[in-house]
Scaffold this motif. Structure first.
Motif, PDB file in Angstrom:
ATOM      1  N   PRO A   1      49.718  70.626 -19.633  1.00  0.00           N
ATOM      2  CA  PRO A   1      49.503  69.983 -18.337  1.00  0.00           C
ATOM      3  C   PRO A   1      48.676  68.707 -18.451  1.00  0.00           C
ATOM      4  CG  PRO A   1      48.058  71.865 -18.549  1.00  0.00           C
ATOM      5  CD  PRO A   1      48.933  71.859 -19.784  1.00  0.00           C
ATOM      6  N   TYR A   2      48.151  68.412 -19.649  1.00  0.00           N
ATOM      7  CA  TYR A   2      47.351  67.197 -19.794  1.00  0.00           C
ATOM      8  C   TYR A   2      48.209  65.987 -20.110  1.00  0.00           C
ATOM      9  CZ  TYR A   2      43.313  70.112 -19.385  1.00  0.00           C
ATOM     10  OH  TYR A   2      42.386  70.980 -18.883  1.00  0.00           O
ATOM     11  N   THR A   3      49.382  66.186 -20.682  1.00  0.00           N
ATOM     12  CA  THR A   3      50.238  65.034 -20.972  1.00  0.00           C
ATOM     13  C   THR A   3      51.423  64.951 -20.022  1.00  0.00           C
ATOM     14  OG1 THR A   3      51.546  66.307 -22.544  1.00  0.00           O
ATOM     15  CG2 THR A   3      49.692  65.076 -23.430  1.00  0.00           C
ATOM     16  N   SER A   4      51.645  65.976 -19.222  1.00  0.00           N
ATOM     17  CA  SER A   4      52.856  65.959 -18.404  1.00  0.00           C
ATOM     18  C   SER A   4      52.639  65.309 -17.042  1.00  0.00           C
ATOM     19  CB  SER A   4      53.408  67.375 -18.229  1.00  0.00           C
ATOM     20  OG  SER A   4      52.475  68.176 -17.562  1.00  0.00           O
ATOM     21  N   LEU A   5      51.411  64.865 -16.758  1.00  0.00           N
ATOM     22  CA  LEU A   5      51.163  64.156 -15.503  1.00  0.00           C
ATOM     23  C   LEU A   5      50.672  62.748 -15.819  1.00  0.00           C
ATOM     24  CD1 LEU A   5      49.154  66.947 -13.639  1.00  0.00           C
ATOM     25  CD2 LEU A   5      51.600  66.570 -13.592  1.00  0.00           C
ATOM     26  N   ASN A   6      51.266  61.758 -15.171  1.00  0.00           N
ATOM     27  CA  ASN A   6      50.879  60.376 -15.404  1.00  0.00           C
ATOM     28  C   ASN A   6      49.455  60.151 -14.889  1.00  0.00           C
ATOM     29  OD1 ASN A   6      50.550  57.602 -15.468  1.00  0.00           O
ATOM     30  ND2 ASN A   6      52.656  57.184 -14.869  1.00  0.00           N
ATOM     31  N   PRO A   7      48.510  59.786 -15.799  1.00  0.00           N
ATOM     32  CA  PRO A   7      47.110  59.682 -15.375  1.00  0.00           C
ATOM     33  C   PRO A   7      46.864  58.561 -14.369  1.00  0.00           C
ATOM     34  CG  PRO A   7      47.382  58.857 -17.606  1.00  0.00           C
ATOM     35  CD  PRO A   7      48.677  59.500 -17.228  1.00  0.00           C
ATOM     36  N   ARG A   8      47.806  57.648 -14.248  1.00  0.00           N
ATOM     37  CA  ARG A   8      47.603  56.527 -13.329  1.00  0.00           C
ATOM     38  C   ARG A   8      48.249  56.736 -11.971  1.00  0.00           C
ATOM     39  NH1 ARG A   8      45.638  52.463 -16.589  1.00  0.00           N
ATOM     40  NH2 ARG A   8      45.815  53.190 -18.716  1.00  0.00           N
TER      41      ARG A   8
END
Lengths: 346, 307
Positions: free
Chosen positions: A113-120
């Motif tokens: 879940p840390y890489t599957s959501l765009n942080p921006r």
């Protein structure tokens, strides 16, 4: 092959059906002129059937092709051969334009879940992105409300739409990922190790959420995991994979209580015994050696190099996934035989 | 269920969009405000030179040559005169417009070309990448100065009518043509890094088109390293133009630029006329500092994690 499992549900048509799916990745050498020196046989002839409202667990160790299978099932990778049908529609050979409508029916939940959501992007933008891609699903002015409903459905506060992913915990992020996957109201959700990156305490919450959503929305899950106890909890049917092939396939009870394939037995015997008094009172199978390279898999049965039952026949013939004479469920082994490795008795 | 409680560390301000939030964050930083004031000052000089000086920079009197600015900011020549007797304040102020126009044109064009090609190369890979990367190699091999000199020789001796396009056009063209590669490489690397991330796969799984993925997911990541190199590139463009000016192929006379002033000033700096060199240099440093601070703050503000 497993027709009897689905018929109980009175659903004649599987929502997801894979027949003889093969995925080989070419291994290339050379800088200017590339030549193919071999193939990684990631998935090699997998048959699956998934009925509405059911859960199919896929287990196997790292590198056995589980994640590749997930990508094939949702149409992110084209299969080398074989057919994948979603709601009866073939997706294996569709162009990226033609496959777009099918994407509404089958979605993927990611492992990390840390890489599957765009942080921006804000949570509202992330969960609302499916509506911007499929603009005809919901009119523009109702999208914000729908996003809030989705967040509510996965157990997050609808007021969090303006927050960014880093402001959430791992479990909450996974809920956001699930909300995004559910936005288009798919019928099938392929979960690629959805809880393996989470703390054990959070794993239970996410599993319960998935079960509740299945009840409410009638979803069908392909649940890929390497954690056998998680799969046992959620799955109706289980397929055990080894080196790109399904070696045993049956209901949860059949696989866990009556394993017949040596590999399944070895996997199950490695599950720790919770009761300290009973430790050491259960049969334990320790496999020798490593998983062979999928570029050059063993002839015949792929498990034979690590199997204690292997004979010459195993090296010459490929065992089919058959129920066999005295069997209860399909097992790809010539010497399939039930062996109790899960129950510790004093 | 602690899992469901909200993280309450941040004060709950209504967040609107990435850019609006970024603007709000930046408006609170004093260094950004200072940088913005410098940029405003420079841009006003470029746009309305008449506000700062009433002298004509081309009216030079030999008898007034090399008057030191003893009175500082007052009197007939507020910043003294240069080696030919031209009013130095007027020269600087009127040199701002070509300088800024040239620098911004070169940077904007380079970033546009570099980012577009870099993202295309990184995203599509295969033959697109092969073509763009080889073109990149070819341009990197040609030294900026040599390429610019060869190209600008074509325009040599044409003179200039004072039209801004004719004044800076050839130099801008040359510096852009040999200046986009760095942006392209950074954009390509960032794109390759981003395109395999799970959230891009998720977007593809939802059915997003390539264009959407490139603009929504890849571009915001590719911009980050680029905002870091834009301010320094801005400085180097101004200096490179100075080098071209020495060879007579930069900004075309009678127009002048900070680069021209810098290179002329070095001849006098040793003889006690250090202001002829120092003042343009300070202006250049301040401008680069302002852009660097602004770019840095913008990058931080666009990263939600650092907010």
């Amino acid at each position: 092959m497993n027709a009897e499992l689905g018929q109980a549900d009175a659903a004649p048509e599987p929502v997801l059906e894979a027949t003889g799916v093969v995925k080989h990745f070419p291994v290339q050498r050379g800088i200017v002129v590339k030549r193919t020196v071999g193939h990684v046989q990631a998935v090699d002839g997998v048959d699956l059937k998934l009925y509405a409202g059911k859960t199919l667990g896929v287990v196997g160790e790292s590198g056995c092709g589980k994640s590749t299978l997930a990508k094939l099932l949702v149409g992110l990778e084209p299969p080398t051969s074989g057919s994948i049908k979603v709601l009866g529609k073939e997706i294996g050979n569709l162009s990226s334009r033609r496959i777009r409508p099918v994407r509404r029916d089958i979605q993927l939940v990611f492992q990390d879940p840390y890489t599957s959501l765009n942080p921006r992007m804000t949570v509202g933008d992330i969960v609302g992105e499916p509506f911007e891609i499929h603009t005809d699903v919901i009119p523009r002015d109702k999208r914000a409300k729908e996003v809030k409903e989705l967040l509510d459905m996965v157990g997050l506060s609808p007021d969090h739409v303006n927050r960014y992913p880093h402001q959430f915990s791992g479990g909450q992020r996974q809920r956001i990922g699930i909300a995004r996957a559910l936005a288009l109201r798919p019928q099938v959700l392929v979960c690629d190790e959805p809880v393996s990156a989470l703390d054990v305490s959070i794993q239970g919450q996410v599993i319960n959420l998935l079960e509740r959503l299945q009840e409410e929305l009638g979803l069908a899950y392909v649940f890929i995991a390497h954690d056998l106890s998680v799969v046992r909890h959620i799955a109706d049917e289980v397929a055990v994979m080894y080196l790109g092939k399904v070696v045993e396939h049956g209901t949860s009870a059949e696989i866990y209580d009556h394993p017949r394939h040596p590999y399944t037995q070895a996997l199950l015997s490695a599950v720790p015994v919770p009761d300290p008094d009973l430790r050491g009172h259960r049969e334990e199978i320790v496999l020798q050696g490593d998983v062979p390279s999928p570029i050059n898999p063993p002839s015949g049965c792929r498990f034979r190099t690590r199997c204690w039952k292997a004979t010459e026949k195993c090296a010459e013939e490929v065992p089919g996934l058959d129920v066999g004479d005295k069997g209860t469920h399909p097992t790809a082994c010539f010497y399939a035989e039930e062996r109790d490795v899960t129950h510790a008795v004093k | 269920m602690t899992e469901l409680t909200a993280p309450t560390a941040q004060s709950e301000v209504p967040q609107a969009s990435l850019w609006k939030d970024a603007f709000r964050t930046m408006a609170r930083r004093p260094d950004v405000i200072f940088a913005t004031l410098i940029m405003l000052f420079v841009f006003t000089m470029a746009a309305f030179p008449g506000l700062f000086t009433d002298k004509d920079p081309t009216r030079c009197l030999g008898r007034d040559a090399r008057l030191r600015p003893d009175t500082w900011f007052t009197g007939e020549h507020p910043l003294g005169t240069d080696g030919f007797g031209c009013d130095f304040a007027a020269t600087i102020v009127h040199g701002t417009r070509p300088t800024i126009t040239l620098a911004l044109t070169v940077i904007i064009l380079s970033v546009l070309i570099g980012m577009t090609l870099g993202i295309l190369a990184g995203y599509f890979g295969r033959w697109v990448d092969a073509i763009i990367s080889r073109a990149l190699d070819v341009f990197i091999v040609i030294p900026l100065m040599m390429g610019a000199i060869l190209l600008l020789s074509l325009f040599r001796g044409r003179g200039s009518s004072g039209n801004l396009l004719e004044t800076v056009g050839p130099a801008a063209l040359a510096l852009t043509l040999f200046g986009w590669m760095e942006f392209c490489r950074y954009a390509r690397a960032a794109t390759i890094e981003t395109k395999n991330l799970d959230y891009v796969t998720a977007a593809r799984c939802l059915g997003a088109r390539d264009r959407r993925i490139m603009f929504k997911h890849v571009l915001p990541n590719a911009i980050v390293p680029i905002t870091a190199i834009v301010p320094t590139s801005l400085g180097s463009v101004i200096v490179a133009e100075a080098a071209l000016a020495v060879l007579g192929i930069g900004v075309q006379p009678p127009a002048t630029s900070w680069g021209v002033l810098l290179s002329n000033g070095t001849q006098w700096a040793g003889g006690g006329y250090i202001y002829l060199f120092g003042i343009p240099l300070v202006l250049l440093i301040l401008t680069v500092f302002a852009f660097a601070t602004f770019g840095d703050a913008l990058r931080d503000a666009l990263d939600p994690k650092l907010r």
